[in-house]
Write a protein that holds these residues in place. Structure first.
Motif, PDB file in Angstrom:
ATOM      1  N   PHE A 190      -9.354 -12.808 -10.842  1.00  0.00           N
ATOM      2  CA  PHE A 190      -8.536 -11.820  -9.970  1.00  0.00           C
ATOM      3  C   PHE A 190      -8.296 -12.565  -8.670  1.00  0.00           C
ATOM      4  CE2 PHE A 190     -10.434  -8.766 -12.920  1.00  0.00           C
ATOM      5  CZ  PHE A 190      -9.287  -8.036 -13.213  1.00  0.00           C
ATOM      6  N   ARG A 191      -7.248 -12.762  -8.037  1.00  0.00           N
ATOM      7  CA  ARG A 191      -6.927 -12.981  -6.808  1.00  0.00           C
ATOM      8  C   ARG A 191      -6.050 -12.264  -5.687  1.00  0.00           C
ATOM      9  NH1 ARG A 191      -9.840 -15.948  -8.832  1.00  0.00           N
ATOM     10  NH2 ARG A 191      -9.693 -18.200  -9.358  1.00  0.00           N
ATOM     11  N   ARG A 192      -5.657 -10.989  -6.250  1.00  0.00           N
ATOM     12  CA  ARG A 192      -5.210 -10.195  -5.350  1.00  0.00           C
ATOM     13  C   ARG A 192      -5.802  -8.822  -5.639  1.00  0.00           C
ATOM     14  NH1 ARG A 192       1.185 -10.387  -6.508  1.00  0.00           N
ATOM     15  NH2 ARG A 192       0.232 -10.938  -8.626  1.00  0.00           N
ATOM     16  N   ILE A 193      -6.632  -8.415  -4.468  1.00  0.00           N
ATOM     17  CA  ILE A 193      -7.685  -7.182  -4.467  1.00  0.00           C
ATOM     18  C   ILE A 193      -7.130  -6.318  -3.495  1.00  0.00           C
ATOM     19  CG2 ILE A 193     -10.032  -6.611  -4.665  1.00  0.00           C
ATOM     20  CD1 ILE A 193     -10.360  -9.821  -5.265  1.00  0.00           C
ATOM     21  N   LEU A 194      -7.071  -4.982  -3.673  1.00  0.00           N
ATOM     22  CA  LEU A 194      -6.813  -3.946  -2.984  1.00  0.00           C
ATOM     23  C   LEU A 194      -7.889  -2.732  -2.963  1.00  0.00           C
ATOM     24  CD1 LEU A 194      -4.859  -2.261  -1.347  1.00  0.00           C
ATOM     25  CD2 LEU A 194      -4.297  -0.984  -3.208  1.00  0.00           C
TER      26      LEU A 194
ATOM     27  N   VAL B 100      -6.937 -10.015   0.003  1.00  0.00           N
ATOM     28  CA  VAL B 100      -7.545  -8.786  -0.150  1.00  0.00           C
ATOM     29  C   VAL B 100      -6.978  -8.054   0.903  1.00  0.00           C
ATOM     30  CG1 VAL B 100      -9.715  -7.824   0.022  1.00  0.00           C
ATOM     31  CG2 VAL B 100      -9.731 -10.147  -0.625  1.00  0.00           C
ATOM     32  N   ARG B 101      -6.545  -6.642   0.424  1.00  0.00           N
ATOM     33  CA  ARG B 101      -6.144  -5.479   1.374  1.00  0.00           C
ATOM     34  C   ARG B 101      -7.055  -4.619   1.548  1.00  0.00           C
ATOM     35  NH1 ARG B 101       0.524  -4.854   0.172  1.00  0.00           N
ATOM     36  NH2 ARG B 101       1.089  -6.537   1.603  1.00  0.00           N
TER      37      ARG B 101
ATOM     38  N   ALA C  83       3.256   1.603  -2.731  1.00  0.00           N
ATOM     39  CA  ALA C  83       4.249   0.581  -2.168  1.00  0.00           C
ATOM     40  C   ALA C  83       3.367  -0.644  -1.763  1.00  0.00           C
ATOM     41  CB  ALA C  83       4.775   1.164  -0.870  1.00  0.00           C
ATOM     42  N   LEU C  84       2.210  -0.404  -1.474  1.00  0.00           N
ATOM     43  CA  LEU C  84       1.314  -1.805  -1.084  1.00  0.00           C
ATOM     44  C   LEU C  84       1.154  -2.567  -2.400  1.00  0.00           C
ATOM     45  CD1 LEU C  84      -1.741  -0.386   1.347  1.00  0.00           C
ATOM     46  CD2 LEU C  84       0.369  -1.747   1.952  1.00  0.00           C
ATOM     47  N   ILE C  85       0.935  -1.967  -3.634  1.00  0.00           N
ATOM     48  CA  ILE C  85       0.768  -2.689  -4.602  1.00  0.00           C
ATOM     49  C   ILE C  85       1.980  -3.486  -5.156  1.00  0.00           C
ATOM     50  CG2 ILE C  85       0.000  -2.273  -7.223  1.00  0.00           C
ATOM     51  CD1 ILE C  85      -1.556  -0.088  -6.387  1.00  0.00           C
TER      52      ILE C  85
END
Length: 231
Positions: free
Chosen positions: A100-104, A131-132, A226-228
Motif C-alpha cells: 500500500f502506498r496511499r493511506i487514509l 498519508v492523510r 472526496a478525499l479518497i
C-alpha cells in the motif's frame, strides 16, 4: 470493502491495480449515556461508507486511543502517547511492506491527534508513500453543518448521538447542559475532570432529531469520500 471480508489472495489482486487503504482510528472512553465505543463506531462507519464506491479496503478500527483525562470513568481505556505513536508507525510499516502506498486515517477521537505528526515523520523516511489524517467530525463542511443545526455541540452531546451510537433502553436527558469551562477543566487530573463534568457531556443538548443527524452524516460521508476520490 472491509478487509475482514477479504482474503490475502484478493488483497494481492487488488494491489495490482490500486494502492489505497483506509484505516479508521477510534477510542474507548466515556460518552455520557452513549456507547463507550462512540469514536470507534463512527470512525469505522464513516470509513466504510465513504470508501464503498471505490472498492478500497478498510481495515478494522483501532479501538484504543489516547484519553488519560477520562480514566476516572469505568470502561475507559487509554494508551500512553509513546505506545500509540509506535502503534501508528507499525501499522504504516506493515501496510507499506505489503504494497500500500496511499493511506487514509479516518480519525474519530481528538486525543489521537499526535498521530498526525507521527505520519508526517514517517513519510520523511518513506517518500514513496502519501498519508492523510482526516478528523471526520471537525472537517470544514461537516463542522459547518453541525454549527448550522446547533452551535452548542461538544463531546458526548447530541452531535455524537446517532442511532448507531445509542444504547437500547437508555433514556437521554431532555435539556441543554451548560458548556463546561474547558480551560479550567484542563488543569485537573481524571478525578477532577469527572467531578466537573458529572455525566461526561461537555455541554449542549443530549439528542436531536434523526433527520438532523442524517443530514450531518451525509455531509461527513461526502467530505470523506472526496478525499479518497481526489487522492
Amino acid at each position: 470493502m472491509k478487509i475482514s471480508e477479504m482474503n490475502w489472495l484478493q488483497v494481492e489482486q487488488y494491489l495490482k491495480t490500486d494502492d489505497r487503504a483506509v484505516v479508521p482510528l477510534g477510542c474507548t472512553e466515556q460518552h455520557a449515556y452513549l456507547s463507550l465505543s462512540v469514536d470507534s463506531i463512527l470512525a469505522e462507519r464513516v470509513a466504510v461508507e465513504a470508501a464503498e464506491p471505490f472498492g478500497i479496503p478498510v481495515f478494522p478500527v483501532q479501538a484504543y486511543g489516547i484519553t488519560p483525562y477520562f480514566m476516572a470513568y469505568p470502561g475507559t481505556v487509554s494508551l500512553k502517547a509513546e505506545t500509540y505513536l509506535r502503534l501508528i508507525t507499525d501499522i504504516l510499516d506493515s501496510l507499506h511492506r505489503t504494497g500500500f502506498r496511499r493511506i487514509l486515517f479516518v480519525n474519530g477521537h481528538g486525543g489521537n491527534s499526535p498521530a498526525q505528526t507521527a505520519c508526517i515523520e514517517w513519510m520523511n523516511h518513506n517518500s514513496d508513500c502519501r498519508v492523510r489524517f482526516h478528523n471526520w467530525w471537525n472537517a470544514p463542511k461537516t463542522l459547518e453543518k453541525v454549527k448550522e443545526i446547533d452551535p452548542v455541540a461538544s463531546h458526548a452531546s447530541w452531535m455524537e448521538n446517532f442511532p448507531w451510537t445509542r444504547l437500547p433502553n437508555i433514556a437521554q436527558p431532555d435539556h441543554q447542559k451548560p458548556m463546561v469551562d474547558l480551560e479550567r477543566m484542563r488543569t485537573f487530573g481524571p478525578e477532577g475532570v469527572r467531578e466537573i463534568l458529572g455525566d461526561g457531556n461537555f455541554g449542549g443538548r443530549y439528542q436531536r432529531s434523526d433527520e438532523e443527524m442524517n443530514a450531518i452524516w451525509s455531509v461527513a460521508i461526502a467530505e470523506t469520500r472526496a478525499l479518497i476520490e481526489t487522492w
